[in-house]
Design an enzyme around this catalytic site. Structure first.
Site, PDB file in Angstrom:
ATOM      1  N   ASP A  27       0.824  -1.214   0.000  1.00 46.33           N
ATOM      2  CA  ASP A  27       0.000   0.000   0.000  1.00 46.33           C
ATOM      3  C   ASP A  27       0.859   1.267   0.000  1.00 46.33           C
ATOM      4  OD1 ASP A  27      -2.336   1.478   0.094  1.00 46.33           O
ATOM      5  OD2 ASP A  27      -2.498   1.378   2.271  1.00 46.33           O
ATOM      6  N   SER A  72      -7.222  -5.979  -5.684  1.00 48.04           N
ATOM      7  CA  SER A  72      -8.346  -6.563  -4.946  1.00 48.04           C
ATOM      8  C   SER A  72      -9.613  -6.591  -5.804  1.00 48.04           C
ATOM      9  CB  SER A  72      -8.616  -5.764  -3.664  1.00 48.04           C
ATOM     10  OG  SER A  72      -9.281  -4.564  -3.987  1.00 48.04           O
ATOM     11  N   THR A  73     -10.597  -7.343  -5.342  1.00 48.72           N
ATOM     12  CA  THR A  73     -11.885  -7.393  -6.046  1.00 48.72           C
ATOM     13  C   THR A  73     -12.532  -6.003  -6.058  1.00 48.72           C
ATOM     14  OG1 THR A  73     -12.767  -8.224  -3.942  1.00 48.72           O
ATOM     15  CG2 THR A  73     -12.496  -9.837  -5.694  1.00 48.72           C
ATOM     16  N   ASN A  75     -10.670  -3.143  -6.313  1.00 42.62           N
ATOM     17  CA  ASN A  75      -9.847  -2.168  -7.050  1.00 42.62           C
ATOM     18  C   ASN A  75     -10.380  -1.841  -8.446  1.00 42.62           C
ATOM     19  OD1 ASN A  75      -6.657  -3.260  -5.635  1.00 42.62           O
ATOM     20  ND2 ASN A  75      -7.979  -1.579  -5.011  1.00 42.62           N
ATOM     21  N   SER A 203      -8.379  -4.796   4.912  1.00 41.07           N
ATOM     22  CA  SER A 203      -8.801  -4.607   3.512  1.00 41.07           C
ATOM     23  C   SER A 203      -9.133  -5.903   2.762  1.00 41.07           C
ATOM     24  CB  SER A 203      -7.745  -3.816   2.730  1.00 41.07           C
ATOM     25  OG  SER A 203      -7.572  -2.555   3.286  1.00 41.07           O
TER      26      SER A 203
HETATM   27  C1  FPP Z   1      -2.221   0.035  -3.275  1.00 43.72           C
HETATM   28  O1  FPP Z   1      -1.686   1.352  -3.215  1.00 43.72           O
HETATM   29  C2  FPP Z   1      -1.579  -0.665  -4.383  1.00 43.72           C
HETATM   30  C3  FPP Z   1      -2.244  -1.243  -5.412  1.00 43.72           C
HETATM   31  C4  FPP Z   1      -3.708  -1.252  -5.545  1.00 43.72           C
HETATM   32  C5  FPP Z   1      -1.492  -1.895  -6.510  1.00 43.72           C
HETATM   33  C6  FPP Z   1      -0.355  -2.779  -6.062  1.00 43.72           C
HETATM   34  C7  FPP Z   1       0.396  -3.155  -7.229  1.00 43.72           C
HETATM   35  C8  FPP Z   1       1.715  -3.144  -7.338  1.00 43.72           C
HETATM   36  C9  FPP Z   1       2.641  -2.822  -6.226  1.00 43.72           C
HETATM   37  C10 FPP Z   1       2.283  -3.502  -8.644  1.00 43.72           C
HETATM   38  C11 FPP Z   1       3.177  -4.693  -8.583  1.00 43.72           C
HETATM   39  C12 FPP Z   1       2.521  -5.960  -8.624  1.00 43.72           C
HETATM   40  C13 FPP Z   1       2.828  -6.912  -9.529  1.00 43.72           C
HETATM   41  C14 FPP Z   1       2.251  -8.255  -9.380  1.00 43.72           C
HETATM   42  C15 FPP Z   1       3.690  -6.644 -10.680  1.00 43.72           C
HETATM   43  P1  FPP Z   1      -2.675   2.580  -3.434  1.00 43.72           P
HETATM   44  O2  FPP Z   1      -2.740   2.863  -4.881  1.00 43.72           O
HETATM   45  O3  FPP Z   1      -3.986   2.283  -2.788  1.00 43.72           O
HETATM   46  O4  FPP Z   1      -1.910   3.703  -2.676  1.00 43.72           O
HETATM   47  P2  FPP Z   1      -2.574   4.925  -1.883  1.00 43.72           P
HETATM   48  O5  FPP Z   1      -3.319   4.329  -0.715  1.00 43.72           O
HETATM   49  O6  FPP Z   1      -1.393   5.724  -1.460  1.00 43.72           O
HETATM   50  O7  FPP Z   1      -3.461   5.648  -2.853  1.00 43.72           O
END
Ligand code: FPP
Length: 247
Positions: A27, A72-73, A75, A203
């Site tokens: 995250d 996630s489901t 996202n 989450s």
């Molecule tokens: C949550 O941070 C992160 C995600 C929804 C995406 C996670 C994906 C990666 C780290 C890419 C790598 C994975 C692979 C398998 C190549 P957020 O966007 O919710 O952050 P925020 O809370 O600061 O907005």
């Protein structure tokens, strides 16, 4: 567990204190990008680099199972542009980074429902699972289109089907049987779940499996997460007194 032959041994602990299964909620990508005046997709790209580094490190220090929460489901509710760039990122990483993991004998599994992904991505996921299934190294579960409630609903439906067909007797339904119907079937429950970025939430991640998991919340955003942060999380974990409801 012997350290002989390992590339690295974390300085932080004795062998017995090392978690067998670590889960990570990756995250903070969006906030990392915002702080730098960059689009959110730049945060996800940086997060993907961290994912690669931390995965290799976990394998090097002898972690047996690593589960990362990639998508996630829920996202899918993000702006279309962000979802599109995440899918692009997954594709390029499944093509490049996962081929890399061959050197580390990593077994790749996807937990979650593959159906909504486009055909190319789905095929890449299946190819990666197929080509790595006979390796003997760390098991890397990549949670994609994963939601723990959805996983439990699926398990219940499948158990009902098997009860209807007579394959399962209702009196034989126990905790172990339910675990066996989850995506993580056959794997030990996570010992440690790490959530970077300072949020105190689960989450919808591994709800059933984390009944006795130790949680470590860290204040780093995921793209800034270093191997030393993983060492620190493991050290905190090793100092916990796990009682499993006992005394
Ligand atoms: C949550 O941070 C992160 C995600 C929804 C995406 C996670 C994906 C990666 C780290 C890419 C790598 C994975 C692979 C398998 C190549 P957020 O966007 O919710 O952050 P925020 O809370 O600061 O907005």
């Amino acid at each position: 567990m012997a350290w002989f032959g390992r590339k690295k041994k974390p300085e932080v602990l004795s062998d017995s204190a090392l978690p067998v299964h670590i889960g990570i909620i990756m995250d903070g990508n969006g906030r990392w990008a915002k702080k730098r005046g960059l689009p959110r997709k730049a945060g996800h790209s940086a997060g993907a680099k961290t994912f690669r580094k931390i995965t290799r490190y976990c394998s090097d220090i002898g972690i047996k199972y690593l589960t990362v929460y990639a998508f996630s489901t829920e996202n899918w509710k993000r702006p279309e542009d962000e979802v599109r760039s995440l899918m692009k990122l997954f594709k390029s990483y499944l093509e490049e980074a996962l081929a890399d993991f061959k050197d580390d004998s990593i077994v790749v599994k996807f937990i979650g429902d593959k159906a909504p992904f486009d055909e190319d991505l789905r095929n890449l996921m299946i190819e990666n699972e197929e080509s790595s299934k006979d390796r003997d190294g760390m098991v890397l579960n990549i949670a994609m289109n994963y939601g723990s409630r959805d996983e439990i609903v699926r398990a219940v439906k499948n158990i009902c089907k098997d009860v209807q067909s007579g394959a399962v007797l209702p009196e034989n339904i126990d905790e172990q049987l339910i675990s066996d119907y989850l995506y993580t079937s056959g794997q030990p429950d996570p010992d440690l779940i790490i959530r970077p970025s300072g949020e105190y939430r689960i989450s919808n991640f591994l709800l059933w499996q984390s009944a006795y998991t130790e949680f470590v919340i860290m204040n780093k955003l995921w793209p800034d997460f270093e191997t030393s942060d993983l060492d620190e999380a493991i050290k905190i974990y090793s100092q916990r007194n796990r009682r499993y409801g006992g005394v």
